[in-house]
Enzyme design. Structure first.
Site, PDB file in Angstrom:
ATOM      1  N   HIS A  45      -2.996 -28.070  13.276  1.00  0.00           N
ATOM      2  CA  HIS A  45      -2.239 -27.061  12.550  1.00  0.00           C
ATOM      3  C   HIS A  45      -1.015 -27.662  11.865  1.00  0.00           C
ATOM      4  O   HIS A  45      -0.783 -27.475  10.670  1.00  0.00           O
ATOM      5  CB  HIS A  45      -1.813 -25.954  13.527  1.00  0.00           C
ATOM      6  CG  HIS A  45      -0.987 -24.881  12.878  1.00  0.00           C
ATOM      7  ND1 HIS A  45       0.383 -24.875  12.938  1.00  0.00           N
ATOM      8  CD2 HIS A  45      -1.339 -23.828  12.118  1.00  0.00           C
ATOM      9  CE1 HIS A  45       0.835 -23.836  12.254  1.00  0.00           C
ATOM     10  NE2 HIS A  45      -0.194 -23.177  11.754  1.00  0.00           N
ATOM     11  N   ARG A  62      -3.213  -7.640  -4.348  1.00  0.00           N
ATOM     12  CA  ARG A  62      -3.539  -6.214  -4.416  1.00  0.00           C
ATOM     13  C   ARG A  62      -3.069  -5.570  -3.122  1.00  0.00           C
ATOM     14  O   ARG A  62      -3.378  -6.072  -2.049  1.00  0.00           O
ATOM     15  CB  ARG A  62      -5.049  -6.005  -4.531  1.00  0.00           C
ATOM     16  CG  ARG A  62      -5.671  -6.421  -5.839  1.00  0.00           C
ATOM     17  CD  ARG A  62      -7.149  -6.077  -5.805  1.00  0.00           C
ATOM     18  NE  ARG A  62      -7.792  -6.220  -7.091  1.00  0.00           N
ATOM     19  CZ  ARG A  62      -8.491  -7.298  -7.459  1.00  0.00           C
ATOM     20  NH1 ARG A  62      -8.603  -8.325  -6.633  1.00  0.00           N
ATOM     21  NH2 ARG A  62      -9.076  -7.344  -8.638  1.00  0.00           N
ATOM     22  N   GLY A 101      -5.761  -8.303 -16.858  1.00  0.00           N
ATOM     23  CA  GLY A 101      -6.701  -7.700 -15.917  1.00  0.00           C
ATOM     24  C   GLY A 101      -7.995  -7.528 -16.697  1.00  0.00           C
ATOM     25  O   GLY A 101      -8.281  -6.452 -17.234  1.00  0.00           O
ATOM     26  N   THR A 102      -8.769  -8.597 -16.767  1.00  0.00           N
ATOM     27  CA  THR A 102      -9.952  -8.554 -17.645  1.00  0.00           C
ATOM     28  C   THR A 102     -11.048  -7.638 -17.122  1.00  0.00           C
ATOM     29  O   THR A 102     -11.917  -7.227 -17.883  1.00  0.00           O
ATOM     30  CB  THR A 102     -10.530  -9.970 -17.840  1.00  0.00           C
ATOM     31  OG1 THR A 102     -10.466 -10.652 -16.593  1.00  0.00           O
ATOM     32  CG2 THR A 102      -9.770 -10.732 -18.898  1.00  0.00           C
ATOM     33  N   ASN A 103     -10.997  -7.309 -15.822  1.00  0.00           N
ATOM     34  CA  ASN A 103     -12.016  -6.377 -15.316  1.00  0.00           C
ATOM     35  C   ASN A 103     -11.878  -5.050 -16.054  1.00  0.00           C
ATOM     36  O   ASN A 103     -12.858  -4.463 -16.507  1.00  0.00           O
ATOM     37  CB  ASN A 103     -11.830  -6.122 -13.813  1.00  0.00           C
ATOM     38  CG  ASN A 103     -11.814  -7.407 -13.015  1.00  0.00           C
ATOM     39  OD1 ASN A 103     -12.261  -8.432 -13.500  1.00  0.00           O
ATOM     40  ND2 ASN A 103     -11.301  -7.360 -11.800  1.00  0.00           N
ATOM     41  N   ASP A 104     -10.624  -4.592 -16.170  1.00  0.00           N
ATOM     42  CA  ASP A 104     -10.396  -3.338 -16.873  1.00  0.00           C
ATOM     43  C   ASP A 104     -10.328  -3.532 -18.388  1.00  0.00           C
ATOM     44  O   ASP A 104     -10.856  -2.726 -19.147  1.00  0.00           O
ATOM     45  CB  ASP A 104      -9.102  -2.689 -16.385  1.00  0.00           C
ATOM     46  CG  ASP A 104      -9.321  -1.960 -15.067  1.00  0.00           C
ATOM     47  OD1 ASP A 104      -8.465  -2.044 -14.181  1.00  0.00           O
ATOM     48  OD2 ASP A 104     -10.383  -1.311 -14.931  1.00  0.00           O
ATOM     49  N   ARG A 123       1.137  -6.468  -6.925  1.00  0.00           N
ATOM     50  CA  ARG A 123       0.858  -5.374  -7.861  1.00  0.00           C
ATOM     51  C   ARG A 123       1.143  -4.037  -7.183  1.00  0.00           C
ATOM     52  O   ARG A 123       0.734  -3.828  -6.031  1.00  0.00           O
ATOM     53  CB  ARG A 123      -0.595  -5.444  -8.300  1.00  0.00           C
ATOM     54  CG  ARG A 123      -0.941  -4.346  -9.256  1.00  0.00           C
ATOM     55  CD  ARG A 123      -2.318  -4.535  -9.780  1.00  0.00           C
ATOM     56  NE  ARG A 123      -3.320  -4.198  -8.776  1.00  0.00           N
ATOM     57  CZ  ARG A 123      -4.621  -4.248  -9.020  1.00  0.00           C
ATOM     58  NH1 ARG A 123      -5.059  -4.634 -10.205  1.00  0.00           N
ATOM     59  NH2 ARG A 123      -5.485  -3.921  -8.096  1.00  0.00           N
ATOM     60  N   CYS A 181      -5.763 -12.430 -13.974  1.00  0.00           N
ATOM     61  CA  CYS A 181      -6.108 -12.219 -12.566  1.00  0.00           C
ATOM     62  C   CYS A 181      -7.406 -11.432 -12.421  1.00  0.00           C
ATOM     63  O   CYS A 181      -7.816 -11.104 -11.328  1.00  0.00           O
ATOM     64  CB  CYS A 181      -4.967 -11.551 -11.815  1.00  0.00           C
ATOM     65  SG  CYS A 181      -4.501  -9.982 -12.516  1.00  0.00           S
ATOM     66  N   GLU A 234      -4.266  -4.807 -19.349  1.00  0.00           N
ATOM     67  CA  GLU A 234      -5.652  -4.419 -19.086  1.00  0.00           C
ATOM     68  C   GLU A 234      -6.064  -3.201 -19.899  1.00  0.00           C
ATOM     69  O   GLU A 234      -7.128  -2.632 -19.682  1.00  0.00           O
ATOM     70  CB  GLU A 234      -5.908  -4.224 -17.587  1.00  0.00           C
ATOM     71  CG  GLU A 234      -4.849  -3.475 -16.860  1.00  0.00           C
ATOM     72  CD  GLU A 234      -5.068  -3.451 -15.353  1.00  0.00           C
ATOM     73  OE1 GLU A 234      -4.256  -2.823 -14.692  1.00  0.00           O
ATOM     74  OE2 GLU A 234      -6.059  -4.031 -14.850  1.00  0.00           O
TER      75      GLU A 234
HETATM   76  C1  PEP Z   1      -8.487  -6.219 -13.494  1.00  0.00           C
HETATM   77  O1  PEP Z   1      -8.610  -5.108 -13.975  1.00  0.00           O
HETATM   78  O2  PEP Z   1      -8.933  -7.261 -14.031  1.00  0.00           O
HETATM   79  C2  PEP Z   1      -7.807  -6.378 -12.202  1.00  0.00           C
HETATM   80  C3  PEP Z   1      -7.506  -7.568 -11.743  1.00  0.00           C
HETATM   81  O3  PEP Z   1      -7.527  -5.257 -11.496  1.00  0.00           O
HETATM   82  P1  PEP Z   1      -8.602  -4.442 -10.625  1.00  0.00           P
HETATM   83  O4  PEP Z   1      -9.866  -5.214 -10.599  1.00  0.00           O
HETATM   84  O5  PEP Z   1      -7.995  -4.261  -9.295  1.00  0.00           O
HETATM   85  O6  PEP Z   1      -8.697  -3.178 -11.387  1.00  0.00           O
HETATM   86 MG    MG Z   2      -7.459  -3.494 -13.165  1.00  0.00          MG
END
Ligand code: PEP
Ligand code: MG
Length: 760
Positions: free
Chosen positions: A398, A494, A659-662, A541, A709, A637
């Protein structure tokens, strides 16, 4: 010539027949090391296949592309792989593979599970290493499945990464062949890695790390392993460190898939290896080092009480460590203690003897922390310490792992630090050599390796990148694994998971007069991650849970039913209409800052208009947050935020993170959760790239940090684009950090070379 050969019948002279991996396995079997049995489909069989099927010329023509053009590279991959997957394999080759597998099953008396691995080899340079470029298929069973896996290994010779690598390294595609290794799977009840020599000094000490279940958990660093150090000369166990092993990976007997499970309570703190097993492993390490003539990094597993050696390769860091040592001056002061140099660097300071996490307050910045062995609850003190010295432990204990991650010089396994060193005395610690001197001694710090850490076995030097590489975290108990990636910070923490884990909505706490409890819970969860990364930034966030996720929780009965929660009351828009809740979040952040965790930054999600940022800042002022000291930024996003980024810059954002997911779902009108339109979902759509480019350019002009992210940050293709666009940092998932870091390093080098060439 036979298309297949038993592994036991090959050795190091057969590199061009079975590639490096196959030759090394054969070699180990021949010197009496227990390696799981199997066979190799030879590199010549592969060549024979593509020649006789008439596809060789077509493949090589397809590969003749500019590999720096993503679309061309992709096309080459698709075409070549399709040719391999669809061509008829000559019957004799197919029969040889299938019947050899059947023979293996007969020997074992059952249908065996096998791993099918790629072992590539260059005709003119048979010992060139193509490690990690091609695929491996685990848990294959049945002649047909095995045959298909061999074909997939062949096809993986033409994966984009492999094509790119060969061109970059100057290998001709025509001269590289692939042998597929078919080897019995070891269903390890315990497993791990070992170094045949101490990995930073090269001393003849075998360092063994072990944990429960299959080896991936130790190799990936997702579990803290036990650590044994065995003296090769005396054959004695010098130290044992028993870790708390929270999780293990095993094969699910029903689905045959590998799954991660919690370690049963009684095994969690139990020692993994018996002394006999540790000594037996050390013997194998010695045999392998002697045989190859250089220190080895070895993977092992134990199935039904029998030890297997799964892989052995040279440790490259010892050479570097020795060079670094040689460059440091000899010390003139009085040497009072020696141990293992676990983390390089030199520090002079005052000794603070620590017996548990409760004494940590004694350690002030720059003090030398001296203890029997560090424990996870001592990490805050280790962060303040100028150096660390322990009685126990080896290179992967450790203290060693954490010190290397913290960049704090450390000497471990001194056996008598706590009895020799006295509270309050001044000492100088050389963490490279493993030496401790009385008083202040002028030592030149050895050239520090870029940053070395035991990523669970493989001591690896991370490439330094101009673009920072960060990591995404959702669960505080993943903080350690996240930090072990040596990321430059957390690009997204998150908090939804922490809150959902409480089982009660934030409003429940407010309504029941338990706001303080809520603040404490929130601060506690964030602190784990902020501590693990201090002083590297952690962008936390604010809450971004859609209404439907709250409904099942206590207090969630009154959550509104929305037609489309993704476009609904979530993120900053909800917090700004539920200010009571937003204020509690801000108080948790303030509490952390007041504790000295100044690395915590605040990131606002789902922002679509600068008014939202202005309003949020106003509340932050009201809550007495010192915005001079705290980084506050927004997630980009929504196209709304992207296209008005200048307004946010003007209003003083410190950073943005894509936030590329959104951003993808809102730009392309594709619900990210709707499988019917999943085929239309692509973060590499030109519209998304345009938005990203626009925002990065504006931010770069203004000196505002930019990051990503969303999941796409973990994709090498996206990482490469982002480097070209000029992003400041990329935040990836824990398991993708190393790959993204390498992609970024390579992309930066390509850009530099291009710029240099253009100047000439
Ligand atoms: C995103 O939208 O890319 C993001 C990181 O947020 P979440 O996936 O939590 O909406
Ligand atoms: Mg998002």
């Amino acid at each position: 010539m036979d298309s297949v050969v038993w592994l036991k019948d090959v050795g190091k002279e057969n590199l061009s027949l079975v590639g490096g991996k196959g030759a090394s396995l054969g070699e180990m079997i021949n010197i009496g090391v227990p390696v799981p049995g199997g066979f190799a489909v030879t590199a010549q069989a592969f060549r024979d296949f593509i020649n006789r099927a008439g596809i060789a010329k077509k493949i090589f023509a397809a590969l003749d592309v500019d590999v720096n053009q993503e679309s061309e590279l992709h096309k080459a991959e698709i075409t070549a792989k399709k040719l391999i997957m669809e061509a008829k394999v000559p019957e004799d080759i197919e029969r040889a593979i299938k019947s050899r597998y059947d023979e293996l099953c007969q020997q074992e008396g059952k249908q065996v599970f096998v791993a099918v691995r790629s072992s590539a080899t260059a005709e003119d340079l048979p010992d060139a290493s193509f490690a990690g470029q091609q695929e491996t298929y685990l848990n294959m069973r049945g002649a047909e499945e095995v045959f298909n896996a061999v074909r997939k290994c062949w096809a993986s010779l033409y994966g984009a990464r492999a094509i790119f690598y060969r061109v970059e390294q100057g290998f001709e595609h025509e001269k590289v062949n692939l042998s597929a290794i078919v080897q019995k799977m070891v269903d390890s009840e315990k497993s791990g890695v070992m170094f045949s020599s101490q990995p930073s000094t090269g001393e003849p000490l075998v360092v063994i790390e072990g944990a429960w279940g299959l080896g991936e958990s130790v190799v990936s660093g997702s579990v803290s392993p036990d650590n044994f150090v065995v003296d090769r000369k005396t054959k004695k166990i010098l130290s044992k460190y028993i870790a708390t092993k929270e999780t293990m990976i095993q094969r699910d007997p029903k689905t045959q898939k590998t799954v991660t499970i919690k370690v049963p309570a009684k095994k969690r703190d139990a020692v993994v290896l018996t002394d006999k097993e540790a000594l037996q492993l050390a013997d194998y390490a010695e045999i392998l080092e002697k045989h190859y003539g250089i220190p080895q990094d070895i993977e092992w597993g134990v199935e039904k009480g029998k030890i297997y050696i799964l892989q052995s390769r040279p440790i490259t860091t010892i050479v570097n460590a020795k060079k670094a040592e040689a460059s440091s001056f000899e010390a003139s002061g009085k040497l009072i203690l020696t141990g293992l140099g676990a983390a390089p660097g030199v520090a002079t300071g005052i000794v603070r003897l620590i017996s548990s996490g409760r004494d940590l307050d004694k350690v002030k910045p720059g003090d030398i922390m001296v203890t029997k062995m560090t424990m996870p609850d001592m990490v805050p003190g280790m962060k303040r310490a100028g150096a660390i010295v322990t009685d126990e432990g080896g290179m992967a204990c450790h203290a060693a792992i954490v010190s290397r991650e913290l960049g704090c010089p450390a000497v471990v396994g001194t056996k008598k630090a706590t009895s020799t060193l006295k509270d309050g005395m001044e000492i100088t610690v050389d963490g490279g050599k493993g030496t401790v001197y009385e008083g202040r001694v002028a030592l030149a710090a050895p050239a520090k390796p870029a940053s070395a850490a035991s990523g669970g076995g493989v001591v690896y030097t991370k490439p330094i990148t101009a673009t920072e590489i960060k990591v995404n975290v959702s669960e505080p108990d993943r903080a350690e694994a996240a930090a072990a990636t040596m990321a430059d910070g957390v690009g997204l923490l998150r908090i939804e998971h922490m809150i959902l884990g409480l089982g009660k909505t934030p409003n429940w706490y407010i309504k029941n007069g338990k706001s303080e409890e809520y603040i404490d819970e929130l601060a506690k969860g964030i602190k784990v991650v902020a501590d693990a990364f201090f002083p590297r930034p952690v962008w936390v966030r604010t809450l971004d849970a859609p209404t439907d996720e709250f409904r099942a929780m206590e207090g969630g009965e009154n959550e509104p039913h929305e037609h489309n929660p993704m476009l609904g009351w979530r993120g900053i828009r909800r917090d700004l209409t539920e200010l009571d809740h937003f204020r509690l979040e801000l108080r948790a952040f303030k509490k952390l800052h007041d504790m000295g965790l100044t690395n915590v930054g605040i990131m606002l999600p789902m922002v679509q208009h600068v008014r939202e940022f202005q309003k949020a800042k106003e509340i932050m002022f009201q809550e007495d947050l010192d915005l001079e000291k705290i980084d506050v930024g927004i997630m980009v996003e929504t196209p709304g935020a992207a296209l008005t980024i200048e307004d946010f810059i003007e209003d003083g954002i410190d950073f943005i993170s894509f936030g590329t997911n959104d951003l993808t779902q809102y730009t392309l009108a594709v619900d990210r959760n709707n499988e019917n339109v999943a085929g239309l979902y692509s973060e590499l759509h030109p519209a998304i790239l345009k938005l990203i480019e626009y925002v990065v350019e504006r931010c770069n002009e203004a000196g505002v940090k930019t990051s990503i992210c969303g999941q796409a940050g973990s994709y090498p293709e996206m990482a490469k684009r982002l480097v070209e666009i000029g992003i400041t940092s990329i935040s990836a998932n824990i398991d993708a950090v190393a790959t993204v870091r390498e992609t970024v390093a390579r992309s930066e080098k390509i850009l530099t070379l291009r710029a240099l060439r253009n100047r000439e």
